[in-house]
Design a protein around this motif. Sequence first.
Motif, mmCIF file in Angstrom:
data_model
loop_
_atom_site.group_PDB
_atom_site.id
_atom_site.type_symbol
_atom_site.label_atom_id
_atom_site.label_comp_id
_atom_site.label_asym_id
_atom_site.label_seq_id
_atom_site.Cartn_x
_atom_site.Cartn_y
_atom_site.Cartn_z
ATOM 1 N N VAL A 138 8.442 -5.616 -5.436
ATOM 2 C CA VAL A 138 6.995 -5.461 -5.322
ATOM 3 C C VAL A 138 6.752 -4.014 -4.906
ATOM 4 O O VAL A 138 7.004 -3.634 -3.765
ATOM 5 C CB VAL A 138 6.391 -6.422 -4.284
ATOM 6 N N ARG A 139 6.286 -3.214 -5.846
ATOM 7 C CA ARG A 139 6.171 -1.781 -5.607
ATOM 8 C C ARG A 139 4.755 -1.407 -5.164
ATOM 9 O O ARG A 139 3.845 -2.239 -5.148
ATOM 10 C CB ARG A 139 6.578 -1.019 -6.865
ATOM 11 N N VAL A 140 4.606 -0.146 -4.786
ATOM 12 C CA VAL A 140 3.329 0.333 -4.268
ATOM 13 C C VAL A 140 2.210 0.051 -5.274
ATOM 14 O O VAL A 140 2.378 0.233 -6.484
ATOM 15 C CB VAL A 140 3.421 1.832 -3.937
ATOM 16 N N GLY A 141 1.087 -0.454 -4.771
ATOM 17 C CA GLY A 141 -0.041 -0.797 -5.620
ATOM 18 C C GLY A 141 0.039 -2.169 -6.237
ATOM 19 O O GLY A 141 -0.869 -2.555 -6.985
ATOM 20 N N LEU A 162 0.819 -1.206 0.000
ATOM 21 C CA LEU A 162 0.000 0.000 0.000
ATOM 22 C C LEU A 162 0.857 1.262 0.000
ATOM 23 O O LEU A 162 0.425 2.317 -0.463
ATOM 24 C CB LEU A 162 -0.923 0.001 1.224
ATOM 25 N N LYS A 163 2.068 1.151 0.527
ATOM 26 C CA LYS A 163 2.999 2.271 0.570
ATOM 27 C C LYS A 163 4.397 1.701 0.726
ATOM 28 O O LYS A 163 4.614 0.752 1.465
ATOM 29 C CB LYS A 163 2.665 3.203 1.741
ATOM 30 N N GLY A 164 5.376 2.270 0.010
ATOM 31 C CA GLY A 164 6.746 1.774 0.098
ATOM 32 C C GLY A 164 7.028 0.692 -0.921
ATOM 33 O O GLY A 164 6.362 0.586 -1.952
ATOM 34 N N THR A 165 7.993 -0.149 -0.613
ATOM 35 C CA THR A 165 8.382 -1.240 -1.514
ATOM 36 C C THR A 165 8.712 -2.490 -0.706
ATOM 37 O O THR A 165 8.979 -2.424 0.497
ATOM 38 C CB THR A 165 9.616 -0.871 -2.365
#
Length: 299
Positions: free
Chosen positions: A194-197, A183-186
Amino acid sequence: MEEAAAWLAALDAGSATREEFEAWRAVDSRRAVAFAQVADAFEQIERLRTVHDPLPEPRRLGPVRLNRRNLLRGGVVAGGIAIAGGFAMQAAAREHAETGVGERRTVVLEDGTRVSLNTDTRISWRIKGETRSLWLDQGEIALNVRALAGPPLRLSANGMRFDLEPGAFNARREPETVALLVLKGTASAENRAVRVGALAQAIGRDISVHPAEAVAIDRARSWQNGQLVFEGESLDFVVAEFNRYLDDKLVVADPRLSRIRLGGRFTNTDPTELLKALDASFGIRAKRGESGAIMLSAS
């Protein structure tokens, strides 16, 4: 047996990779058997440890009894018991928290990380020096990982490891799968970013990373407010999600109703509004059975 115990300790501490372990285990089938025996003994003692967890909790799951037959199951004899005893000391170094069905709870780890536990969830963790390790043993959690100097927080579930940088995450463990939503960060999983979203889903050793649907993000945030969100899912899916929070389960008595699709936002520990919507929109009646289960059938 001692070599298998060493591998379990290394995997638990994060000092060995899954690839290294699989390469070792593939050499001889007896290694897989020995590892399974040691891991089984460790799991039995770990569960005994959680029964005596000193952390205050509003409700507890039923006690897990450890007996000689369970400890010796699979051929773990004197040498294996000694090894398992060593792992019991290691398990005692972990902290534990859990919730019962329909409960939520938030704990703050020693490094400042906040972990919110959803219904019927169990976690353990170890914060020591620069090592930050968290195990999702069952259920679903939301994490707010604090920014600190040093390595990321390591989350382990179902044999999969995720490294979490500062940010907000949602992780859910099922019997055969585990899913991590950023949801925020990595984060990283098996050297994949695995990135935000994004949502990382692991089934066994296979992992996929793809953009999360908007409803998945909404669900990850909504359960922390005691809500369930649906957008056109089948009644089977809706019932399964609700039953995670209910002692008295919902049961679809007529299989033909399973294909019905519905949406809405509901309080997760009280199916009253759902039952009203099913009656008003689809003519589905709810009747409580002798066991307490709520039977759903066409009127």
